[in-house]
Design a protein around this motif. Structure first.
Motif, short mmCIF file in Angstrom:
data_model
loop_
_atom_site.label_atom_id
_atom_site.label_comp_id
_atom_site.label_asym_id
_atom_site.label_seq_id
_atom_site.Cartn_x
_atom_site.Cartn_y
_atom_site.Cartn_z
N ARG A 154 29.48 3.73 -23.67
CA ARG A 154 28.16 3.47 -23.08
C ARG A 154 28.24 3.69 -21.57
N GLU A 157 22.69 2.73 -17.05
CA GLU A 157 21.44 3.42 -16.74
C GLU A 157 20.52 2.42 -16.05
N GLU A 160 20.24 -1.24 -17.37
CA GLU A 160 20.52 -1.23 -18.80
C GLU A 160 21.74 -0.37 -19.11
N TRP A 161 22.15 -0.39 -20.38
CA TRP A 161 23.26 0.43 -20.86
C TRP A 161 22.73 1.46 -21.85
N ASP A 162 23.17 2.70 -21.69
CA ASP A 162 22.80 3.78 -22.59
C ASP A 162 24.02 4.13 -23.44
#
Length: 388
Positions: A154, A157, A160-162
């Motif tokens: 991951r 982003e 947040e985490w993508d």
């Protein structure tokens, strides 16, 4: 530039965190762990080449590279009050390698796989358990940019985490998947930086050495690691590099000598080494081992395309002690263009390099089988935290 190197649970290195500078000199008595530190650095380089698992296999497998001593050596063990003994492990066995850089830092953790549910012939293959890239020199959860746990990768982003991948093979590094991972510029940038590291430790100077044979020449800004394209590399320095530095390096080591490259024989480049008192030049086949090796080191250190890091393992091999001060001056010059590591136990080369005020001299010693830095206490170590 790397500012810190960290190695844990690798051969004689139970735990070592080292400060780095532009010019790094690694020395110490035989058996102190210099070679293990060098090999750990090469393993780190293999992560970006897709070869870390194969490199471990060439060393006898992951299990044979683990630190063989107790997990912790107590003060009483060090003082000889009690014998060296192991206790129940509080941590799983992991080989950990990492470095801190000025922009990005990286760490990798390798371990043995869990018992497989289905029969397999590869049950001893190492697995990459964790890989992390973070911003700045010190790992903190807030600075983490790319996080790989087992098969899942991951990337941050914003807040947040993508999730970039959920089924990454456990034998593949992040750097093997650059083309297939979305939104991962940090992975690409760090991979290219590590791929730029150069290691020189296999220069051959025997009678059959490739450097002694005329070779078909092409522009060669980077000398091959075995020196096979020496004549072309020296001519490239003369044409697009620093020819004055080349001539000065030869005159510094061999007063009155000069070097020419003959490219007239159908495109095959041949070395012509002129010395005072001789009526004809010497070819590469006629040069002494020390003279040939010195020319190889000149070609490596005066490269027109400096790497991010250059590592020289025992460059004094085959050199007469009188050549070592000139070699030290070459190394110091190269350290202005790139980060340089020198692993050596030649006292004259060490003394000459230490005259440079920027030289970071790291002396290794072995205590109870464990490689340590001489004079480094707990409070002297650079700040370093392994990802959980």
């Amino acid at each position: 530039m790397l500012t810190t190197l960290a190695v844990a649970n690798y051969r004689s290195i139970n735990s070592l965190v080292m400060p780095l500078a532009r010019l790094n000199l690694i020395t110490g008595p035989n058996g102190s762990g210099k070679s293990n530190l060098y090999r750990a650095l090469r393993l780190l380089a293999e992560t970006a080449q897709g070869g870390v698992i194969n490199a471990l296999a060439r060393e006898g497998g992951l299990n044979s590279t683990f630190w063989a001593g107790p997990q912790n050596i107590s003060r009483r063990m060090r003082n000889g009050e009690v014998e060296i003994q192991g206790g129940p492990r509080t941590e799983v066995k992991r080989l950990r390698l990492g470095f801190a850089g000025e922009d990005f830092s990286y760490a990798i953790s390798l371990g043995l796989p869990a018992p497989p549910g289905a029969p397999t012939a590869f049950s001893l293959d190492p697995e990459i358990k964790r890989e992390c890239i973070w911003a700045g020199p010190l790992y903190r959860p807030a600075s983490l940019l790319v996080d790989r746990k087992g098969p899942m990768v991951r990337a941050r982003e914003g807040r947040e985490w993508d999730v970039l991948a959920q089924k990454l093979p456990t034998f593949d590094s992040l750097f093997d998947q650059v083309g297939s991972l979305r939104s991962s510029p940090e992975v690409l940038r760090l991979r290219e930086s590590i791929r730029g590291w150069r290691f020189y430790d296999h220069f051959r100077s025997d009678t059959e050495a490739p450097a002694r044979q005329p070779q078909l020449g092409t522009r060669t800004p980077v000398l091959h690691h075995d020196g096979r394209d020496l004549a072309a590399a020296l001519q490239t320095i003369r044409e697009i590099g620093d020819p004055e530095a080349l001539d000065a390096a030869i005159a510094d080591a061999f007063p009155g000598a000069r070097l020419e490259i003959n490219a007239a024989a159908g495109g095959h480049f041949a070395i012509e080494f002129y010395q005072q008192g001789l009526l004809r030049p010497l070819s590469a086949a006629e040069l002494s081992d020390g003279t040939l090796r010195y020319l190889l080191l000149i070609a490596a250190l005066l490269t027109p395309r400096p790497p991010t890091m250059m590592v020289l393992n025992e460059p004094e091999t085959s050199l007469h002690p009188d050549l070592l001060p000139a070699l030290a001056r070459l190394i110091i010059r190269a350290s202005r263009e790139c980060q340089v590591w020198v692993v050596s136990h030649a006292s004259r080369l060490i003394a000459a390099l230490e005259q440079d005020t920027s030289c970071n001299c790291i002396v290794l010693e072995k205590t109870l089988g464990q490689t340590e830095m001489v004079g480094q206490g707990m409070l002297d170590q650079p700040a370093w935290h392994w990802p959980d």
